[in-house]
Design a protein around this motif. Structure first.
Motif, PDB file in Angstrom:
ATOM      1  N   LYS A  17      83.433 121.200 -23.463  1.00  0.00           N
ATOM      2  CA  LYS A  17      82.105 120.614 -23.694  1.00  0.00           C
ATOM      3  C   LYS A  17      81.090 121.687 -23.313  1.00  0.00           C
ATOM      4  CE  LYS A  17      81.791 116.360 -22.727  1.00  0.00           C
ATOM      5  NZ  LYS A  17      81.882 115.260 -21.754  1.00  0.00           N
ATOM      6  N   VAL A  28      81.425 123.143 -19.594  1.00  0.00           N
ATOM      7  CA  VAL A  28      81.241 122.455 -18.302  1.00  0.00           C
ATOM      8  C   VAL A  28      82.560 121.797 -17.898  1.00  0.00           C
ATOM      9  CG1 VAL A  28      80.271 120.341 -19.324  1.00  0.00           C
ATOM     10  CG2 VAL A  28      79.776 120.905 -16.949  1.00  0.00           C
ATOM     11  N   ASN A  29      83.311 121.319 -18.893  1.00  0.00           N
ATOM     12  CA  ASN A  29      84.684 120.866 -18.658  1.00  0.00           C
ATOM     13  C   ASN A  29      85.398 120.798 -20.003  1.00  0.00           C
ATOM     14  OD1 ASN A  29      84.560 118.128 -19.896  1.00  0.00           O
ATOM     15  ND2 ASN A  29      83.079 117.741 -18.263  1.00  0.00           N
ATOM     16  N   SER A  32      88.526 116.462 -18.250  1.00  0.00           N
ATOM     17  CA  SER A  32      88.314 115.979 -16.885  1.00  0.00           C
ATOM     18  C   SER A  32      88.136 117.126 -15.902  1.00  0.00           C
ATOM     19  CB  SER A  32      89.477 115.107 -16.429  1.00  0.00           C
ATOM     20  OG  SER A  32      89.364 114.885 -15.030  1.00  0.00           O
ATOM     21  N   GLN A  33      86.962 117.168 -15.328  1.00  0.00           N
ATOM     22  CA  GLN A  33      86.638 118.178 -14.314  1.00  0.00           C
ATOM     23  C   GLN A  33      87.564 118.064 -13.100  1.00  0.00           C
ATOM     24  OE1 GLN A  33      82.493 117.978 -13.360  1.00  0.00           O
ATOM     25  NE2 GLN A  33      82.743 118.901 -11.340  1.00  0.00           N
ATOM     26  N   ILE A  34      87.919 116.824 -12.747  1.00  0.00           N
ATOM     27  CA  ILE A  34      88.784 116.615 -11.581  1.00  0.00           C
ATOM     28  C   ILE A  34      90.191 117.158 -11.845  1.00  0.00           C
ATOM     29  CG2 ILE A  34      89.888 114.842 -10.138  1.00  0.00           C
ATOM     30  CD1 ILE A  34      87.244 113.290 -10.216  1.00  0.00           C
ATOM     31  N   ASP A  35      90.702 116.941 -13.055  1.00  0.00           N
ATOM     32  CA  ASP A  35      92.025 117.483 -13.400  1.00  0.00           C
ATOM     33  C   ASP A  35      92.016 119.008 -13.344  1.00  0.00           C
ATOM     34  OD1 ASP A  35      92.813 114.906 -13.789  1.00  0.00           O
ATOM     35  OD2 ASP A  35      92.919 115.030 -15.975  1.00  0.00           O
ATOM     36  N   LYS A 281      79.642 105.582   1.553  1.00  0.00           N
ATOM     37  CA  LYS A 281      79.894 105.809   0.127  1.00  0.00           C
ATOM     38  C   LYS A 281      78.656 106.395  -0.534  1.00  0.00           C
ATOM     39  CE  LYS A 281      83.772 102.880  -0.927  1.00  0.00           C
ATOM     40  NZ  LYS A 281      84.715 103.736  -1.634  1.00  0.00           N
ATOM     41  N   GLY A 282      78.845 107.130  -1.604  1.00  0.00           N
ATOM     42  CA  GLY A 282      77.739 107.761  -2.310  1.00  0.00           C
ATOM     43  C   GLY A 282      78.064 109.223  -2.561  1.00  0.00           C
ATOM     44  N   VAL A 283      77.089 109.938  -3.106  1.00  0.00           N
ATOM     45  CA  VAL A 283      77.299 111.351  -3.408  1.00  0.00           C
ATOM     46  C   VAL A 283      76.095 112.165  -2.942  1.00  0.00           C
ATOM     47  CG1 VAL A 283      77.862 113.043  -5.193  1.00  0.00           C
ATOM     48  CG2 VAL A 283      78.660 110.693  -5.454  1.00  0.00           C
ATOM     49  N   ARG A 285      73.535 115.226  -2.953  1.00  0.00           N
ATOM     50  CA  ARG A 285      72.993 116.067  -4.031  1.00  0.00           C
ATOM     51  C   ARG A 285      71.953 117.016  -3.465  1.00  0.00           C
ATOM     52  NH1 ARG A 285      76.557 115.056  -8.181  1.00  0.00           N
ATOM     53  NH2 ARG A 285      76.697 112.831  -8.594  1.00  0.00           N
ATOM     54  N   THR A 303      78.262 117.355  -3.772  1.00  0.00           N
ATOM     55  CA  THR A 303      79.100 116.908  -4.870  1.00  0.00           C
ATOM     56  C   THR A 303      80.134 115.937  -4.326  1.00  0.00           C
ATOM     57  OG1 THR A 303      80.377 117.646  -6.794  1.00  0.00           O
ATOM     58  CG2 THR A 303      80.900 118.687  -4.704  1.00  0.00           C
ATOM     59  N   TYR A 304      80.978 115.483  -5.199  1.00  0.00           N
ATOM     60  CA  TYR A 304      82.149 114.714  -4.818  1.00  0.00           C
ATOM     61  C   TYR A 304      83.295 115.710  -4.714  1.00  0.00           C
ATOM     62  CZ  TYR A 304      86.154 111.579  -5.330  1.00  0.00           C
ATOM     63  OH  TYR A 304      87.346 110.924  -5.156  1.00  0.00           O
TER      64      TYR A 304
ATOM     65  N   ASP B  39      83.701 112.716 -15.000  1.00  0.00           N
ATOM     66  CA  ASP B  39      84.423 111.886 -14.045  1.00  0.00           C
ATOM     67  C   ASP B  39      83.481 111.069 -13.158  1.00  0.00           C
ATOM     68  OD1 ASP B  39      87.232 112.769 -14.515  1.00  0.00           O
ATOM     69  OD2 ASP B  39      86.396 114.709 -13.944  1.00  0.00           O
ATOM     70  N   TYR B  42      81.392 107.137  -8.237  1.00  0.00           N
ATOM     71  CA  TYR B  42      80.708 106.162  -7.380  1.00  0.00           C
ATOM     72  C   TYR B  42      79.756 105.304  -8.208  1.00  0.00           C
ATOM     73  CZ  TYR B  42      77.558 104.319  -3.758  1.00  0.00           C
ATOM     74  OH  TYR B  42      76.815 103.502  -2.955  1.00  0.00           O
ATOM     75  N   GLU B  62      77.311 107.508 -10.448  1.00  0.00           N
ATOM     76  CA  GLU B  62      77.401 108.919 -10.070  1.00  0.00           C
ATOM     77  C   GLU B  62      78.705 109.488 -10.601  1.00  0.00           C
ATOM     78  OE1 GLU B  62      75.598 110.789  -7.290  1.00  0.00           O
ATOM     79  OE2 GLU B  62      74.689 109.150  -6.134  1.00  0.00           O
ATOM     80  N   VAL B  64      80.900 113.344 -10.885  1.00  0.00           N
ATOM     81  CA  VAL B  64      80.969 114.543 -10.059  1.00  0.00           C
ATOM     82  C   VAL B  64      79.709 115.367 -10.298  1.00  0.00           C
ATOM     83  CG1 VAL B  64      82.338 116.562  -9.477  1.00  0.00           C
ATOM     84  CG2 VAL B  64      83.471 114.525 -10.304  1.00  0.00           C
TER      85      VAL B  64
END
Lengths: 352, 130
Positions: A17, A28-29, A32-35, A281-283, A285, A303-304, B39, B42, B62, B64
């Motif tokens: 993407k 940007v990915n 999946s960015q996490i993968d 909980k939350g992120v 920034r 970030t997460y 991804d 939250y 939210e 990532v």
């Protein structure tokens, strides 16, 4: 119209993407960015970093020039050794962070994509008489992860790779540095543009996961590494940016640009850049206000974290701040804790 | 190309709305939105009983990458929130029109759904953004 690296079509073919980053169309990915993040922590991933600026500097004055414009000292480098450092302005603010490789003939600097024009202009303005500055477009691939080197060997005519961390080696017309921006083992390969696509394809065939800017950001943040323009800039000194260790004060007679301004801050910087973990909980920034036991601060990156499965960040706070703090996330104060980065190195979590 | 079911209504801000048999309206975000966000990690759900107007903020999602506001596609009172998303926010990526729903509204006026976009009009909104 944004620039494209020589691997643009390969990114699109891999499902990338594409987004405009510092004037470059970059992935940007790829889904999946996490993968992609997990692949780098557990196996191997690759990043196209051809948008970064490669500057070769040689000639009799090259060393004196770099000892003037970089706060770290290149005089200590052995052949093919690399060093991380900052270029400062006269006020001690960070113009850019960069890696310098000592090569048999001169030096190679890798500076950020977002600072290309500024740094090329700055280098020209500070240049000494007997030296040459050449900006050299190359393909640069960062192959990172515990299996990165094994897969690079499998994908190429290399039979082995004996490079110590923060050293490089030449392989034909390639330069392979054992460096990176992920907290994992790995290399950054610089090679001629026309060979770039073949290496990308060979690495893909060897099972290396393409990884985008998104994963690059979560990986570097877990590794506690700064992003220029976000965690530090021209208004912040290296001493309050967690890279005070890159300022070489000895020898005392080396008058690098910014030295005089930094002297006053040297013994007792008012602020520090450190790590933060969100307990609620939350992120986290960029730019969220933080309250600590020693006064207010600001999140510089957040970030997460896929590895910790909670939110982490970097935060600039008063020097004496420690332990529990709170973060204002959209008007709600959330519980957080200051920790010393890095959060993750070599696949292992280093914070509680 | 993203999935845009024809039986749903859409807001230009990328929420979908579905009128249920019990008269409530289920709200989520579109496949296009979840794909653009990446991804999801939250969800800040609206409080039960909160009354919102159309286009008013009703939570935050939210990824990532970034935080994005969720807007109520029509006016109403929040009568259910999807608590399963607290522990499994990735459901929004996996099943945006099914288990990845965000909340349900008791609409102030169910007729307001007619003001929303149909699938064809929403597809144009997405195309304009790409």
């Amino acid at each position: 119209m944004a620039d494209k690296t020589p691997l643009f079509d390969a990114h699109v073919a891999a499902g990338g993407k594409m987004v405009d980053f510092a004037g470059w169309m970059m992935p940007v990915n790829y889904g999946s960015q996490i993968d992609e993040h997990t692949a780098v922590r557990t196996s191997a991933g690759m990043f196209d970093v051809s948008h970064m600026t490669i500057v070769d500097i040689d000639g009799p004055d090259a060393e004196a020039f770099l000892r003037k414009v970089i706060a770290n000292d290149v005089a200590v480098l052995a052949e093919y050794q690399a060093l991380y450092g900052a270029a400062l302005n006269a006020h001690g603010g960070v113009l850019d962070d960069l890696i310098v490789y000592r090569l048999p003939k001169g030096y190679r600097c890798v500076v950020n994509a977002s600072t290309r024009e500024k740094m090329l202009d700055w280098f020209e303005a500070q240049a000494l008489t007997n030296m040459r500055i050449e900006h050299k477009p190359q393909v640069m691939l960062a192959v990172q992860g515990p299996e990165a080197i094994a897969k690079l060997i499998a994908a190429t005519d290399l039979t082995q790779l004996n490079i110590k961390p923060f050293f490089a080696a030449a392989h034909g017309d390639w330069l392979i540095g054992r460096t990176g921006y992920t907290g994992e083992d790995g290399v950054e390969v610089m090679l001629p543009v026309e060979q770039g696509l073949a290496l990308w394809q060979a690495l893909l065939d060897a099972g290396v996961q393409p990884a985008g800017l998104g994963a690059r950001d979560t990986l570097r943040l877990e590794a506690g590494l700064n992003l220029y323009g976000q965690d530090m800039d021209e208004t912040t000194s290296p001493l309050i940016s967690n890279i005070g260790w890159t300022v070489a004060w000895e020898p005392a007679e080396r008058g690098f640009i910014g030295r005089y301004a930094l002297q006053g801050e040297r013994t007792a910087p008012a602020h520090k850049l450190t790590g933060i973990i969100l307990e609620d909980k939350g992120v986290l920034r960029h730019d969220q206000p933080v309250q600590t036991d020693a006064g207010p601060g600001l999140v510089t990156s957040g970030t997460y974290s896929p590895t910790l499965q909670r939110s982490i960040g970097l935060v600039r706070v008063p020097s004496g701040a420690n332990g529990e703090c709170s973060v204002d996330i959209r008007g709600t104060m959330k519980k957080a804790r200051l920790v010393k980065p890095p959060f993750v190195r070599k696949g292992k979590i280093l914070v509680n | 190309m993203s999935d845009i079911p024809t039986e749903l209504k859409y807001a230009a801000t990328h929420e979908w709305a579905r009128l249920e048999e019990d008269g409530t309206v289920t709200v989520g975000i579109s496949d296009h939105a979840q794909s653009a966000l990446g991804d999801v990690v939250y969800i800040e759900a609206p409080e039960l009983g909160l009354t919102v107007a159309a286009q008013e903020e009703a939570g935050v999602v939210e990824s990532v990458k970034a935080a994005s506001d969720i807007y109520a596609p029509i006016g109403g009172t929040v009568c259910a929130v999807n608590e399963a998303l607290t522990d499994a926010p990735e459901t929004v990526n996996q099943d945006p029109y099914g288990d990845g729903w965000f909340f349900k509204l008791t609409p102030t006026n169910a007729g307001d759904l007619d003001d929303l976009l149909d699938a064809e009009a929403y597809a144009e909104v997405c195309d304009d953004e790409d």
